[in-house]
Design a protein around this motif. Structure first.
Motif, PDB file in Angstrom:
ATOM      1  N   TYR A   8       0.821  -1.211   0.000  1.00 35.16           N
ATOM      2  CA  TYR A   8       0.000   0.000   0.000  1.00 35.16           C
ATOM      3  C   TYR A   8       0.855   1.261   0.000  1.00 35.16           C
ATOM      4  CZ  TYR A   8      -4.491  -2.373   0.625  1.00 35.16           C
ATOM      5  OH  TYR A   8      -5.609  -3.122   0.422  1.00 35.16           O
ATOM      6  N   ILE A   9       1.960   1.236   0.728  1.00 33.84           N
ATOM      7  CA  ILE A   9       2.846   2.410   0.746  1.00 33.84           C
ATOM      8  C   ILE A   9       3.416   2.651  -0.647  1.00 33.84           C
ATOM      9  CG2 ILE A   9       5.068   3.275   1.605  1.00 33.84           C
ATOM     10  CD1 ILE A   9       4.424   1.949   4.277  1.00 33.84           C
ATOM     11  N   TYR A  10       3.780   1.574  -1.338  1.00 40.08           N
ATOM     12  CA  TYR A  10       4.297   1.720  -2.708  1.00 40.08           C
ATOM     13  C   TYR A  10       3.244   2.384  -3.602  1.00 40.08           C
ATOM     14  CZ  TYR A  10       5.809   0.593  -7.426  1.00 40.08           C
ATOM     15  OH  TYR A  10       6.149   0.671  -8.745  1.00 40.08           O
ATOM     16  N   LEU A  11       1.991   1.912  -3.487  1.00 44.25           N
ATOM     17  CA  LEU A  11       0.918   2.499  -4.292  1.00 44.25           C
ATOM     18  C   LEU A  11       0.677   3.956  -3.913  1.00 44.25           C
ATOM     19  CD1 LEU A  11      -1.692  -0.415  -4.409  1.00 44.25           C
ATOM     20  CD2 LEU A  11      -0.199   0.359  -6.250  1.00 44.25           C
ATOM     21  N   ASP A  12       0.761   4.248  -2.611  1.00 40.83           N
ATOM     22  CA  ASP A  12       0.589   5.639  -2.172  1.00 40.83           C
ATOM     23  C   ASP A  12       1.678   6.536  -2.744  1.00 40.83           C
ATOM     24  OD1 ASP A  12      -1.716   5.214  -0.757  1.00 40.83           O
ATOM     25  OD2 ASP A  12      -0.725   4.947   1.182  1.00 40.83           O
ATOM     26  N   ASN A  13       2.919   6.054  -2.726  1.00 41.29           N
ATOM     27  CA  ASN A  13       4.032   6.839  -3.282  1.00 41.29           C
ATOM     28  C   ASN A  13       3.856   7.054  -4.780  1.00 41.29           C
ATOM     29  OD1 ASN A  13       5.224   6.995  -0.778  1.00 41.29           O
ATOM     30  ND2 ASN A  13       6.600   5.265  -1.115  1.00 41.29           N
ATOM     31  N   ALA A  14       3.391   5.995  -5.466  1.00 43.50           N
ATOM     32  CA  ALA A  14       3.149   6.119  -6.905  1.00 43.50           C
ATOM     33  C   ALA A  14       2.018   7.105  -7.178  1.00 43.50           C
ATOM     34  CB  ALA A  14       2.821   4.749  -7.499  1.00 43.50           C
ATOM     35  N   ALA A  15       0.997   7.098  -6.310  1.00 46.04           N
ATOM     36  CA  ALA A  15      -0.145   8.001  -6.481  1.00 46.04           C
ATOM     37  C   ALA A  15       0.256   9.447  -6.243  1.00 46.04           C
ATOM     38  CB  ALA A  15      -1.274   7.603  -5.528  1.00 46.04           C
ATOM     39  N   ILE A  16       1.174   9.669  -5.278  1.00 46.65           N
ATOM     40  CA  ILE A  16       1.659  11.034  -5.011  1.00 46.65           C
ATOM     41  C   ILE A  16       2.330  11.606  -6.253  1.00 46.65           C
ATOM     42  CG2 ILE A  16       3.397  12.342  -3.723  1.00 46.65           C
ATOM     43  CD1 ILE A  16       2.730  10.582  -1.297  1.00 46.65           C
ATOM     44  N   CYS A  17       3.087  10.725  -6.954  1.00 45.66           N
ATOM     45  CA  CYS A  17       3.753  11.171  -8.188  1.00 45.66           C
ATOM     46  C   CYS A  17       2.736  11.582  -9.251  1.00 45.66           C
ATOM     47  CB  CYS A  17       4.655  10.055  -8.730  1.00 45.66           C
ATOM     48  SG  CYS A  17       6.042   9.662  -7.632  1.00 45.66           S
ATOM     49  N   LYS A  18       1.517  11.004  -9.135  1.00 44.05           N
ATOM     50  CA  LYS A  18       0.472  11.332 -10.106  1.00 44.05           C
ATOM     51  C   LYS A  18      -0.513  12.358  -9.523  1.00 44.05           C
ATOM     52  CE  LYS A  18       0.708   6.742 -12.236  1.00 44.05           C
ATOM     53  NZ  LYS A  18      -0.018   5.491 -12.522  1.00 44.05           N
ATOM     54  N   ASN A  19      -0.091  13.023  -8.451  1.00 47.43           N
ATOM     55  CA  ASN A  19      -0.876  14.092  -7.822  1.00 47.43           C
ATOM     56  C   ASN A  19      -2.200  13.610  -7.230  1.00 47.43           C
ATOM     57  OD1 ASN A  19       1.036  16.095  -8.542  1.00 47.43           O
ATOM     58  ND2 ASN A  19       0.154  16.177 -10.613  1.00 47.43           N
ATOM     59  N   THR A  28      -4.339  12.600  -3.926  1.00 49.10           N
ATOM     60  CA  THR A  28      -4.217  13.132  -2.564  1.00 49.10           C
ATOM     61  C   THR A  28      -4.829  12.239  -1.491  1.00 49.10           C
ATOM     62  OG1 THR A  28      -6.270  14.379  -2.896  1.00 49.10           O
ATOM     63  CG2 THR A  28      -4.184  15.518  -3.372  1.00 49.10           C
ATOM     64  N   THR A  29      -5.406  11.076  -1.846  1.00 44.43           N
ATOM     65  CA  THR A  29      -6.044  10.206  -0.865  1.00 44.43           C
ATOM     66  C   THR A  29      -5.196   8.958  -0.639  1.00 44.43           C
ATOM     67  OG1 THR A  29      -8.197  10.951  -1.671  1.00 44.43           O
ATOM     68  CG2 THR A  29      -8.171   9.007  -0.238  1.00 44.43           C
ATOM     69  N   PRO A  30      -4.418   8.914   0.450  1.00 48.07           N
ATOM     70  CA  PRO A  30      -3.555   7.746   0.686  1.00 48.07           C
ATOM     71  C   PRO A  30      -4.364   6.516   1.089  1.00 48.07           C
ATOM     72  CG  PRO A  30      -3.415   9.260   2.532  1.00 48.07           C
ATOM     73  CD  PRO A  30      -4.249   9.937   1.489  1.00 48.07           C
ATOM     74  N   LEU A  31      -3.907   5.349   0.662  1.00 47.27           N
ATOM     75  CA  LEU A  31      -4.554   4.090   1.032  1.00 47.27           C
ATOM     76  C   LEU A  31      -4.218   3.692   2.459  1.00 47.27           C
ATOM     77  CD1 LEU A  31      -3.747   2.135  -2.254  1.00 47.27           C
ATOM     78  CD2 LEU A  31      -5.994   3.000  -1.567  1.00 47.27           C
ATOM     79  N   ALA A  32      -3.000   4.002   2.886  1.00 45.88           N
ATOM     80  CA  ALA A  32      -2.553   3.613   4.225  1.00 45.88           C
ATOM     81  C   ALA A  32      -1.786   4.760   4.873  1.00 45.88           C
ATOM     82  CB  ALA A  32      -1.690   2.358   4.151  1.00 45.88           C
ATOM     83  N   PRO A  33      -2.490   5.763   5.389  1.00 46.90           N
ATOM     84  CA  PRO A  33      -1.807   6.861   6.074  1.00 46.90           C
ATOM     85  C   PRO A  33      -1.132   6.354   7.343  1.00 46.90           C
ATOM     86  CG  PRO A  33      -4.193   7.030   6.333  1.00 46.90           C
ATOM     87  CD  PRO A  33      -3.952   5.948   5.338  1.00 46.90           C
TER      88      PRO A  33
END
Length: 373
Positions: free
Chosen positions: A139-150, A152-157
């Motif tokens: 989930y952290i990997y996906l969150d980091n990838a999502a941040i790169c794509k702007n 703003t809703t993290p899967l695992a804060p």
């Protein structure tokens, strides 16, 4: 000259038009092909970079897993030594009390129970943390990838990660207490009637441990029997069978609570999988094998023993009274639950089956399909 050229073009007008169209088409097709090749190359480069980034993140996550296991072993050892306090019994024996035999009998049961539970709980800690941290890692990997794509809703804060990972306390608390009770009953059944003067070889001790394992791993508690299903009978020591208390609340759940419940349910799904049962079983086999290897140091035959037995099989050529085996087995907790990387814990962390299982868990939770769930 120009007139002749013009006359030539008029005579071969159709051919020239066809040739011009053909050459223009070839040029455009070439440009299109170059653009497509460039797109493919860029896509392949992006996929390679993403794969390399994910592989780096996975390997970093496994190092975190290993360090987390080592950091939690002291807490596990303290919990075991608190609930199975053999040191208080050995202190009493030094004072030559009148009920010396009774204390020895208690020490026998507690010593075997403590080391056997240490093997079980350490293996469970290793495998459970591997599952939890690879789910979180994905989930952290996906969150980091999502941040790169702007996004703003993290899967695992971080607060969800903390709440989710705190569930490991069940294994160190209620789960450990239940496990101690079951193992103690099995040890009592196998060793309760064995005299302190009775001698055992390492081979006979191994057989005793196998019988205890059989009783523990086939133990069925009536309160859990209808919930176990196809999963390992050992799973409810790692996570409670009932839903997380958060899920029992009819209202008032925050987004963080909902995200945590989702992670816990996904973890339960992993614990119910055949792969998890196989890895845990392999881990336990390796753990008990290493426990016996550690004890084998005390069963080394002397030259006199080898001459008398005429055999080089040290597993059966040396027997020790149970009273001498008790201190040996009692001290194994310091090796099994050592916070410094011992051979025991290294064997568990470096198992190929463990690495493959971790990779599968991480792969399952670090792909874009997770975003669609």
């Amino acid at each position: 000259m120009l007139g002749a050229l013009w006359s030539f073009l008029k005579r071969h007008k159709k051919k020239c038009l066809f040739l011009g169209t053909f050459l223009g088409g070839v040029y455009l097709l070439g440009k299109y092909g170059q653009r497509k090749i460039k797109e493919i190359q860029e896509r392949e480069a992006a996929e390679y970079i993403a794969q390399a980034r994910r592989q780096y993140h996975f390997e970093s996550n496994q190092r975190t897993c290993n360090m987390t296991v080592l950091s939690m072993l002291p807490a596990l050892k303290d919990a075991l030594m608190h609930q199975l306090n053999s040191e208080s019994l050995t202190s009493l024996l030094k004072n030559r009390p009148p009920n010396k035999l009774e204390i020895w009998e208690d020490l026998k049961i507690i010593s075997f129970t403590r080391s056997i539970v240490a093997v079980y709980s350490t293996c469970m800690l290793v495998v459970l943390l591997r599952v939890q941290l690879n789910i979180i890692g994905g989930y952290i990997y996906l969150d980091n990838a999502a941040i790169c794509k702007n996004s703003t809703t993290p899967l695992a804060p971080p607060e969800v990660q903390q709440q989710y990972l705190s569930s490991i306390q069940h294994l160190l608390g209620d789960g450990l207490t239940e496990l101690i009770t079951v193992v103690k009953q099995a040890v009592q059944k196998e060793f309760g009637s064995v005299s302190l003067k009775h001698t055992l070889s390492l081979l006979e001790l191994e057989q005793k441990l196998k019988e205890i394992r059989k009783l523990v791993e086939q133990h069925k508690d009536l309160s859990h029997s209808d919930k176990i299903g196809s999963r390992s009978l050992l799973c409810h020591y790692m996570m409670p069978d009932e839903e997380n208390p958060l899920a029992t609340q009819a209202c008032g759940l925050t987004e963080r609570d909902v995200a945590t419940i989702k992670l816990l349910n996904e973890t339960r799904d992993m614990l119910e999988s055949p792969d998890f049962s196989t890895v845990l079983s392999t881990c336990l086999n390796r753990g008990f094998s290493r426990l016996l290897d550690n004890m084998a140091e005390f069963f080394r035959p002397t030259e006199q023993d080898l001459c008398q037995s005429g055999s080089v099989n040290s597993l059966s050529s040396v027997s020790l009274p149970l009273a001498k085996i008790i201190p040996i087995i009692n001290g194994q907790i310091h090796t099994v639950c050592s916070e410094t990387p011992s051979h025991f814990i290294q064997d568990l962390l470096m198992m190929e089956q463990m690495k493959d299982f971790a990779a599968n868990v991480y792969e399952a939770f670090s792909t874009s399909q997770q975003l669609e769930k």
